[in-house]
Design an enzyme around this catalytic site. Sequence first.
Site, PDB file in Angstrom:
ATOM      1  N   TRP A 352      15.506   7.248 -16.660  1.00 38.48           N
ATOM      2  CA  TRP A 352      14.851   6.144 -15.950  1.00 38.48           C
ATOM      3  C   TRP A 352      15.191   6.162 -14.469  1.00 38.48           C
ATOM      4  O   TRP A 352      14.528   5.507 -13.663  1.00 38.48           O
ATOM      5  CB  TRP A 352      15.272   4.809 -16.559  1.00 38.48           C
ATOM      6  CG  TRP A 352      16.717   4.442 -16.281  1.00 38.48           C
ATOM      7  CD1 TRP A 352      17.831   5.176 -16.572  1.00 38.48           C
ATOM      8  CD2 TRP A 352      17.193   3.255 -15.647  1.00 38.48           C
ATOM      9  NE1 TRP A 352      18.973   4.519 -16.172  1.00 38.48           N
ATOM     10  CE2 TRP A 352      18.614   3.336 -15.602  1.00 38.48           C
ATOM     11  CE3 TRP A 352      16.578   2.120 -15.128  1.00 38.48           C
ATOM     12  CZ2 TRP A 352      19.415   2.339 -15.042  1.00 38.48           C
ATOM     13  CZ3 TRP A 352      17.376   1.121 -14.583  1.00 38.48           C
ATOM     14  CH2 TRP A 352      18.772   1.238 -14.541  1.00 38.48           C
ATOM     15  N   ASP A 353      16.225   6.917 -14.116  1.00 35.79           N
ATOM     16  CA  ASP A 353      16.658   7.016 -12.721  1.00 35.79           C
ATOM     17  C   ASP A 353      15.487   7.308 -11.789  1.00 35.79           C
ATOM     18  O   ASP A 353      15.404   6.788 -10.680  1.00 35.79           O
ATOM     19  CB  ASP A 353      17.669   8.155 -12.536  1.00 35.79           C
ATOM     20  CG  ASP A 353      18.830   8.112 -13.496  1.00 35.79           C
ATOM     21  OD1 ASP A 353      18.743   7.388 -14.502  1.00 35.79           O
ATOM     22  OD2 ASP A 353      19.817   8.816 -13.248  1.00 35.79           O
ATOM     23  N   GLU A 479      25.729   0.368 -19.865  1.00 36.36           N
ATOM     24  CA  GLU A 479      26.045   1.116 -21.087  1.00 36.36           C
ATOM     25  C   GLU A 479      27.418   0.781 -21.659  1.00 36.36           C
ATOM     26  O   GLU A 479      27.860   1.423 -22.614  1.00 36.36           O
ATOM     27  CB  GLU A 479      25.914   2.612 -20.812  1.00 36.36           C
ATOM     28  CG  GLU A 479      24.478   3.008 -20.498  1.00 36.36           C
ATOM     29  CD  GLU A 479      24.326   4.465 -20.128  1.00 36.36           C
ATOM     30  OE1 GLU A 479      25.355   5.173 -20.051  1.00 36.36           O
ATOM     31  OE2 GLU A 479      23.181   4.904 -19.913  1.00 36.36           O
ATOM     32  N   LYS A 591      29.414  -1.378 -16.723  1.00 39.47           N
ATOM     33  CA  LYS A 591      29.473  -0.049 -16.111  1.00 39.47           C
ATOM     34  C   LYS A 591      28.710  -0.029 -14.792  1.00 39.47           C
ATOM     35  O   LYS A 591      29.071   0.682 -13.859  1.00 39.47           O
ATOM     36  CB  LYS A 591      28.882   0.979 -17.079  1.00 39.47           C
ATOM     37  CG  LYS A 591      28.890   2.414 -16.582  1.00 39.47           C
ATOM     38  CD  LYS A 591      28.216   3.335 -17.598  1.00 39.47           C
ATOM     39  CE  LYS A 591      28.181   4.776 -17.099  1.00 39.47           C
ATOM     40  NZ  LYS A 591      27.438   5.658 -18.029  1.00 39.47           N
ATOM     41  N   GLN A 592      27.637  -0.830 -14.726  1.00 42.90           N
ATOM     42  CA  GLN A 592      26.739  -0.780 -13.571  1.00 42.90           C
ATOM     43  C   GLN A 592      25.928  -2.067 -13.483  1.00 42.90           C
ATOM     44  O   GLN A 592      25.996  -2.924 -14.361  1.00 42.90           O
ATOM     45  CB  GLN A 592      25.795   0.406 -13.718  1.00 42.90           C
ATOM     46  CG  GLN A 592      24.876   0.299 -14.930  1.00 42.90           C
ATOM     47  CD  GLN A 592      24.453   1.645 -15.456  1.00 42.90           C
ATOM     48  OE1 GLN A 592      25.172   2.283 -16.203  1.00 42.90           O
ATOM     49  NE2 GLN A 592      23.280   2.087 -15.045  1.00 42.90           N
TER      50      GLN A 592
END
Length: 765
Positions: A352-353, A479, A591-592
């Site tokens: 998806w980046d 994640e 995580k993000q």
Amino acid sequence: MSWSISSNQLNIENLLNEESLFFTGNGYIGVRGNFEEKYYDGASSIRGTYINAFHDITDINYGEKLYAFPETQQKLVNVIDAQTVQIYFGEEEERFSLFEGEVIQYERHLHMDKGFSERVIHWRSPGGKEVKLKFKRLTSFIYKELFIQEITIEPVNFFGKTKVVSTVNGDVSNFVDPSDPRVGSGHAKLLTVSDTVIEGDFVSIETKTKRSNLYAACTSTCRLNIDFQREYVKNEKSVETVLTFELTEKAIMTKINIYTDTLRHGDRPLRTGLDLCQKLSCLTFNDLKEQQKHYLDKFWLYADVEISGDQALQEGIRFNLFHLLQSAGRDRFSNIAAKGLSGEGYEGHYFWDTEIYMVPVFLMTNPELAKQLLIYRYSILDKARERAREMGHRKGALFPWRTISGGECSSYFPAGTAQYHISADIAYSYVQYYLVTKDLDFLKSYGAELLIETARLWMDTGHYHEGKFKIDAVTGPDEYTCIVNNNYYTNVMAKHNLRWAAKSVAELEKHAPDTLASLKAKLEITDEEIAEWIKAAEAMYLPYDPTLNINPQDDTFLQKQVWDFDNTPKEHYPLLLHYHPLTLYRYQVCKQADTVLAHFLLEDEQDESVIRDSYHYYEKITTHDSSLSSCVFSIMAAKIGELDKAYEYFIETARLDLDNTHGNTKDGLHMANMGGTWMAIVYGFAGLRIKESGLSLAPVIPKQWQSYRFSIQYLGRHISVSVDTKGTKVNLLNGEELTIKLYGKKHQLTKDEPLEITFNNGRVD
């Protein structure tokens, strides 16, 4: 002016990282920055050349395999190595090596405005022979198959017999690291040599993958500017071209390498490559350098970002943009892998980046290239439909979490297939493209169908409960939190997807009714189904906590304990390498960016106070173990007025690979973060947004800078934005006048009258 990155000392500890940093590519092929002459015996190296989307198929081995687990995966293949050139001096044949003898001078440069790399060396052999060497290499943006090397040898105190051995080697392997889930494990040997050919001055090797039945070929030819003798050494898996001559003056060897494969060149890539090499063999390095410069002049005209006040960050932004360009696929077979074409991390898969972090760069600077990246997703739409059926959905398309040719490659479904949001991410990118270009042909040929099929996925995944449309058992971008109900990011992106599926139908009804009629017949769309999309979007449940005034990441996130950050050793980051996933899932630890990312992409879904309070809440519990995170926090810090914090995050994103802050640059560059650097400036500091209402800007400037400048393409216009400590200036450089929003107010932008807004103590009145 920071148009080059350089290394002025030979640092053995940094060679693996420099292989990634100095890679050259053109979207079709990528060549890691390995030394032509190689290193020393036993030295670590990831010697690699890659063709975008050229892959083999390998089995996924499970201890316990359940229904709909992917059985195989695709893996980017390290293809034929044409980099190698060994040089020997004198009758005793002393081999040139930077790790023997004395290095008197060493420089290494990647020229981002000219599109080539070089090494400049002054070397004395163990026997006292002294020469100067220059190694140049270029991967052509004009001829996608072409990788050229030029090696200059200049005598200093040695004059005599010199031998140059150029190798084309089909005996190559992929890099593996079983200890790191971010790198492939097993399946190192993916190619077999199917043919070796010597025809005139040209040598060719053809290889075949083991299971995908794809062929790749490399044809190479060498020439010298002085008299020489040529002979060949043909082995089973490689061919050497041996050039022998008397070194009495400057000798310049040119090596032209042509790569072809069955995806782009049909079932005879060797013959096609040989013919092309013969056709292009008359080109000189200077010819190609001139063409390369012309191509890059046009790219930088639209893409360059100028920063006055920080040379290191200026270097970082240009470095990141250049490598994005080098990695972007230009055909329906390819996209941008997580590591681009710079390395084998994540096995060359597309995530998806691309849509969320990389397409925005090209969308605003090179819309045609953005379009090609989006068409790739349409090319695998049928496989996304198949995956949806496999996952039990009666309708719709579920795009794979990681893939090359369209099949799901993720073996760990909690942080893979469960990330259904990828389908909404792709839909979001399609909508952004349409808003920026108003490309009706794209909507007719690709956009509407993809938006409809992804909307159908949400209707079959979600359900109504107490009047709200809810989506269960999914994973958001974070994640460290998997398989949850009502992930805010997923729900709000699905809402956007559903709305725009209906809007795309309305657009076609207005502008292309015949196309709509055909599409309705093909997809069996009814007016009742369209009404259900609108209803579900309006009823979409978006978690909100009134006590904290934030959007919880999901239904149970706030019920968990907060991770003990104070007592987590620094060496335990990234957490995924030191803690079992279940341990991480039990805590509030991100995580993000997840909810914070949703607030950036769809800011109008929440008021400013919720966005601000959510930012502060999640900032405390986000590790930024993912390189996709810092840029988003920079953007949102700028939005809520915390410029110092935004600047701190921007520094991290701008030089992540140059400074190897994540410790794994050797595996390849972090492409999403590279796009995020541009986004942090343009969407963050400059406040650019693209919505149905049009283009808006609200620039601010960090106190560390004197000024910054960038340009964009929007609705066929070329617009420049300049910001300094005195204010903002917006110029229409090309195209018809248009209305934009600047600091919340509508303005008419014309060629004759730039918009100028003056700051008062760094702010707009």
